[in-house]
Each structure stands twice: as C-alpha cells, then as structure tokens.
Design a protein around this motif. Structure first.
Motif, PDB file in Angstrom:
ATOM      1  N   GLY A 277       0.803  -1.229   0.000  1.00 48.29           N
ATOM      2  CA  GLY A 277       0.000   0.000   0.000  1.00 48.29           C
ATOM      3  C   GLY A 277       0.830   1.270   0.000  1.00 48.29           C
ATOM      4  N   LEU A 278       2.056   1.199   0.529  1.00 47.61           N
ATOM      5  CA  LEU A 278       2.928   2.379   0.568  1.00 47.61           C
ATOM      6  C   LEU A 278       3.161   2.942  -0.826  1.00 47.61           C
ATOM      7  N   PHE A 279       3.227   2.042  -1.823  1.00 46.03           N
ATOM      8  CA  PHE A 279       3.559   2.471  -3.180  1.00 46.03           C
ATOM      9  C   PHE A 279       2.322   2.868  -3.962  1.00 46.03           C
ATOM     10  N   LYS A 280       1.171   2.749  -3.311  1.00 50.13           N
ATOM     11  CA  LYS A 280      -0.079   3.167  -3.943  1.00 50.13           C
ATOM     12  C   LYS A 280      -0.683   4.347  -3.190  1.00 50.13           C
ATOM     13  N   GLY A 281       0.092   4.892  -2.257  1.00 53.87           N
ATOM     14  CA  GLY A 281      -0.399   6.042  -1.506  1.00 53.87           C
ATOM     15  C   GLY A 281      -1.530   5.698  -0.562  1.00 53.87           C
ATOM     16  N   GLU A 282      -1.645   4.409  -0.161  1.00 49.96           N
ATOM     17  CA  GLU A 282      -2.764   4.018   0.710  1.00 49.96           C
ATOM     18  C   GLU A 282      -2.547   4.426   2.160  1.00 49.96           C
ATOM     19  N   ASN A 283      -1.312   4.757   2.489  1.00 50.38           N
ATOM     20  CA  ASN A 283      -1.044   5.227   3.851  1.00 50.38           C
ATOM     21  C   ASN A 283      -1.329   6.711   3.943  1.00 50.38           C
TER      22      ASN A 283
END
Lengths: 374, 374
Positions: free
Chosen positions: B353-359
C-alpha cells in the motif's frame, strides 16, 4: 573622439594630452569587434556573428585604452547566448548587436588612470574586440609577463586554472594522497589542470577525452593513471571503462561534460563520493531537454554529494591559487596545450570548434601584437 | 526449546527459570513470521510473501525473548527486495525464505540478559514476525511508553522522525527563520515531521501530497504555508505549482519522491539552494531505468548542492533528536497520522500500500498485544 576647446581645456588636460588629442583628431583610431546578430539554436554557426568596424574614442579622465593581444573562447559563453526570456542564469545573456564579452589579455596604449601606465599588460573581460576603454580598476588586473606567457593568464594561470583549483579543493574537498579522481574532458583547459593539481596532491587520476591523441597526451605528458577515449568506447560503455580505471570506485568526479559521463560516474562513485558539477558541455547545444542521469537514486544509497559551482563566487581564493600555480609552473609541474586561432575574425570559428572537440587544451584567439616595448 | 537437566542446571538458571522452562517444555511456543519467496519485479504483490509458522526457542544465557506489538513497513524496504546480483546497496538484500526485517516495538517476555527485564518495552529491527530472540543490547533500545504511544517510536520518535531531523538540520543545513522549504510526500511519515520541524524553526514550508484529504490536513493541521495535490496538478505542472507556493524560489528541497518532483524543484531552486535526497519513492518499482532530471545543468548555474543520506550514518544525533522531539511532542507542536493494519498477516498488504499512496502518515502493523502489565 576626444572633445575639448583649446581656449578652455577640461580639467586634467596638459599640453601633452592636447597634443595627442590633436593627433587622434586627425587620425581617428578604428577597431573591429564581434557582435551577436541572433541567438543560436543548437551548435552556433558563423552566420550569427558579425564583424563590426567601430571608432575608438580617446580615454577620458580616469579611463585607459587597452589593445587586446589575446582573447579567450570558453564553453560557458554558450550559456550567455540565450534570449533573456529563455532561462534564468547567473549572468546576463549577451545582448544582440553589441560586442560579445570574455576574458582577454592586452596592453595599455593610453591612460588617464593613475593605476595603469602605458605599456602595462592587463587581464580583463572585454574580449571579442581589438580595443577597449575602461576606468574599472577593480575588474581589470595588471599581470606580470615574466611569470608565464601572456596567454596563460587566460588558461592555466587564469579562469580555467582557478576553476580547476576551486572545483577540486573548495567544492570537491580533495583528500590529498587518498582520493581516486575522475576528470571528464580531461585534456581541456579546465580538465588538464584539474588532472595535474590532483596528481600534485598525490591522488589517483583517471581522465576521459575525445581522441587518441588527447588520450596519449594525458598518459604520456600529463601522466594520469588511466585515460580513455569516450568516442571509441561508446557512450553506453563509459561505466565499464570507469570500472577498469577505478576498480575500487571514484571518490571525486570533476564533471565538465554532464549527460552519459555523469551517469557513468554515478554508477561508479564510492560511498560518500563527491561530484563537482563544473560544466556540462554535452548539453549546451541540445535543442530538446537532455536526458538526466537515470541512476540518481544511487546518490541516496551511496550518500553522494553533487554540487555545482561558478568560479566567480570564489575569487577569494585567487591569491592562494596564483601563488600555488606560479610555484608549480616554475617547478615544471604544470603543462598545458593551446589551440590558437589567428585573428579576431576567426574568433567565432574558434568558439564553435569548442563544441566539436577541435581544441586540444585551451582554445585562444590571437587578436593582435603588443605595440609598446618594455 | 530450552535444554537443561534438572540435576545440573546451566549457569544462571534459578528456580523460576526452571519452572518456566518446564512450562514451555510442555507447551512449545510457536509464532508466525513473514518470508520473501521471490524478489519482486515492479510493485510487489502479495504472492511473493509467505506466512510461516515457526517454533520459538527459549532464550539462552545472555538472550531475551521479545513479543512484537507493532512493526513498521517503510518504502526503503523495497530496496532490500533485490537480488544480491542486481545492484550494490548500503545494506544487504533480504534473503529469500528467511524472515524479513524492519523496525518493531515489542515487550520482553523472558530474559536471560541482565540489561533487559521481563515487561520492558524495546525497539529493534526484527519486525515481520511475532517473536524474536536477541542478545544484542547494542541494537535493541529500551523505550519509555510514558513519553508517547508505543508505535510512535516507529514514527515521529523513531527512524522516520530522525530521518526528517537529520535531513533538514545536518544535510540540509536549515537556516532557521529564513529558508523556504519544499517537502514532497509531505503527509508521509518522514515528510510530515520534516514540515513541522521546519515550521518550528520558523521557515516557510510548502508540501506536496497525493490526495485532497492529505493536502487539507497539511494546511489545516500541520499548518504548512502552501500545499498542493500532485496527482490533480499533473506531473508537467509541478514546476508551476512550486512557483505559486515559492514565488521567490526554494532554499531547501527535502526530496522523498525523485523523478518529476525533483526536476520541478531544480527548476525553482534559489541560488546556493540545497536538495536533500532522502528517498525516491516514485522510482522504487520501475522496471526500466527512470528518467533523470533533464535540467541538472541548473545545478551548475545556480550552484545547487544535491546530497543523499541514510539515517543510520547519523545515529550520533539520536540523543539530540530525542530530547528535541520529546519536548516538541509535550508542547503539542508535533502531530502525526497513522494508518494501522491489523495483524501480522496483513503486513505484506500494508507494505504494498505504501507504493499506492494508501497510507496517510506512518503505515504500521499491529502485530500483537502487550501481555505483561507494568
């Protein structure tokens, strides 16, 4: 032309001045200068330059008249040949239909400034012309022709030499006796001095250049530890060439070229390596945005510092540089190559040649002879 | 499993230990850990991770057993998910079919190390698992849960906070009360702390983030001076967004993103500006070489310094950082966001998720509960 009335001479005019004034009133001095007619796109062509004949006025009170003997053409000048709208730079663009500017060495022909005497040799920034008038004793420096040939004040002892010194010592924080240094455009005016200062300071030095002749000179005369011809290597093999020359990696890269050279150096930097961004001649004439280094993330993982600099921010090092460089030249530790173009009218061609690798070492133009014997 | 004989207990075993030993001899402790099955290409997928059940041995002399409560997922971990042949990095790649590693906060369950007592909360680098044994009192740090919530030792008070501090102060040489600072990924774990430290130190701060909600939080709660959504701006308009936010230019760019963000910042740097290269999340999952900044020549003309760093070179600043950060947190000057994934098995999804901006802010995984009451 000097204006005065015999009845009421202006302040400071003595009989001798009046005599000269009358002389030049009769024989008006004229000279040539080179103008830029339009801003270039890509590599400049000779058509954008123009040779213009102008009258040379007499010096007014406080002024002195210099006849140029040598002038410099340098890659950085390309950066000033841009429309003021196009990009912001540290220095104003050249104005169209005005004489270009640049480093020059000349001799004082007439003087109404008590800091400059007739016959003095001076270094100024009024190249691209035969004669210039100035009253600026701050930015015109008297030079001693006994130290080294006059034109070396435009090269090893001048701005290119100082650039090499500042880049290595002040920006690059050269570790004497320890660093492995890579210099691109290593046979050039800046590069060849950078190689030699690094060698004097006990470092391993690797250089790249654009012909076999230049590579041989670097190995045989400049005595770098490794050199390669980037043209025959091919731009995709620069990284492996560097691995050969610097098997343990590069501590300091002195970048005069940018582009693929910079990318290859980043590939080979040691941890905490330093990259001195001095120039990027590979990119000065690009008409589309050049490719940046694709491997810049290695600057994070290997804690690399990249730092740009402009020599004129570092004139505080001029005295230190002059005394070191004069000593090294006297000891025979610094050599250099010159490519000389004869005659002011050939200055545009000499300048254009810089971007085609036609210079071997410092490219300079012989503008005239010294006329006043010491 | 702890091995001993009742007749001849090993050194340091007392009755209580023996009792526990017998207990665990009967009830073997097991735990889960997450392994990497293969190195990813592009953005990692859940398939490359594997949850593995393992037996947890008893601590030997000098060892202590920790039960993880929180673990961290961080973008830098992607850099360790590479084949050792692929690239040289500052830290060894993760090994396949071994537990992954990373920051974690846990509680000491058993101890045969006189520096750690049962019930102590500790910060270590053995995330991605439920239990870990260590004897390494150098790299495991006791933490005080009264200072701040436990998980903040993985965020504001931990590695991301220290990264922000080191980047601004030590690498970026922040000029208090003077600089205009641009922070990319400004709502992230590192970015949001960088913004707030720069504000505390009296600077103008501009941040970019990837959603309207994040931009609003930056403006309303973090109280940056200007913020923009880089996704709606479009990557070709980042430079003009920065011109709006920093009309006089940027003194210090804290780069967490790389790519087009870096290029846009270079376009807007002031003379002698500094770029802190902290991370380049835009490039971690590229499968082809990413484009580098096409305008790097501006680093020469504007004398820009770009410098990469890794936080672990700067642990000498840990005490200074802890005392400043604890003070700022107590004064209510530092806030942060957390995105919490529940359960170790969800750690891979959280990481991806870090690389999809989910954080939104620090991404952390709740691995377990504390079991020993103070």
């Amino acid at each position: 032309m000097y204006e005065f009335s015999i009845d009421k001479p202006p302040k400071g005019i003595n009989k001798y001045n009046i005599y000269l004034g009358i002389m030049f009133d009769m024989v008006q001095r004229t000279g040539q200068e080179i103008h830029l007619k339009q801003y270039p796109s890509g590599i400049p062509t000779e058509e954008i330059f123009e040779v213009v004949d102008v009258n040379i006025p007499e010096p007014k009170e406080g002024e002195f008249l210099v006849k140029n003997i040598w002038m410099s053409v340098d890659p950085y000048m390309r950066g000033r040949m841009r429309s003021p709208k196009e990009t912001k730079t540290y220095i104003d663009p050249f104005q169209l239909n005005k004489p270009l500017e640049g480093g020059c060495v000349g001799q004082v022909l007439q003087s109404k400034n008590n800091q400059f005497r007739v016959g003095d040799y001076v270094l100024g920034n009024f190249g691209w012309r035969e004669y210039w008038l100035s009253s600026d004793s701050q930015n015109v420096m008297k030079i001693n022709p006994k130290i080294a040939p006059l034109q070396s004040f435009l090269g090893a002892l001048g701005m290119p030499g100082l650039t090499a010194y500042v880049g290595l010592v002040s920006i690059g924080k050269l570790n004497e006796g320890k660093d492995t240094v890579f210099v691109s455009a290593a046979s050039g005016a800046v590069g060849s001095i950078a190689c030699q200062i690094a060698k004097i300071k006990g470092c391993q030095v690797v250089g790249s250049a654009g012909s076999e002749e230049k590579v041989e000179w670097l190995l045989d005369d400049v005595k770098v530890d490794h050199a390669f011809n980037y043209k025959t290597s091919g731009e995709n093999n620069l990284s492996s060439e560097l691995k050969k020359g610097c098997p343990k990696g590069i501590d300091l890269y002195f970048d005069n070229v940018g582009g693929k050279h910079l990318e290859a150096a980043i590939d080979n930097m040691k941890t905490f390596g330093r990259i001195v961004l001095c120039g990027m001649i590979s990119q000065y004439n690009t008409t589309t945005p050049p490719l940046g280094p694709s491997n810049l993330f290695l600057a994070v993982t290997n804690r690399i510092r990249l730092e740009g600099f402009i020599v004129r921010d570092h004139y505080d090092l001029l005295n230190e540089f002059h005394s070191s460089m004069t000593k090294w030249i006297n000891e025979g530790k610094i050599i250099w190559k010159e490519t000389i173009a004869e005659g002011l009218v050939n200055a545009p061609r000499a300048f254009i040649g810089l971007f085609k690798g036609e210079n071997f070492g410092k490219m300079i133009v012989k503008v005239g002879q010294n006329t006043i014997e010491e």
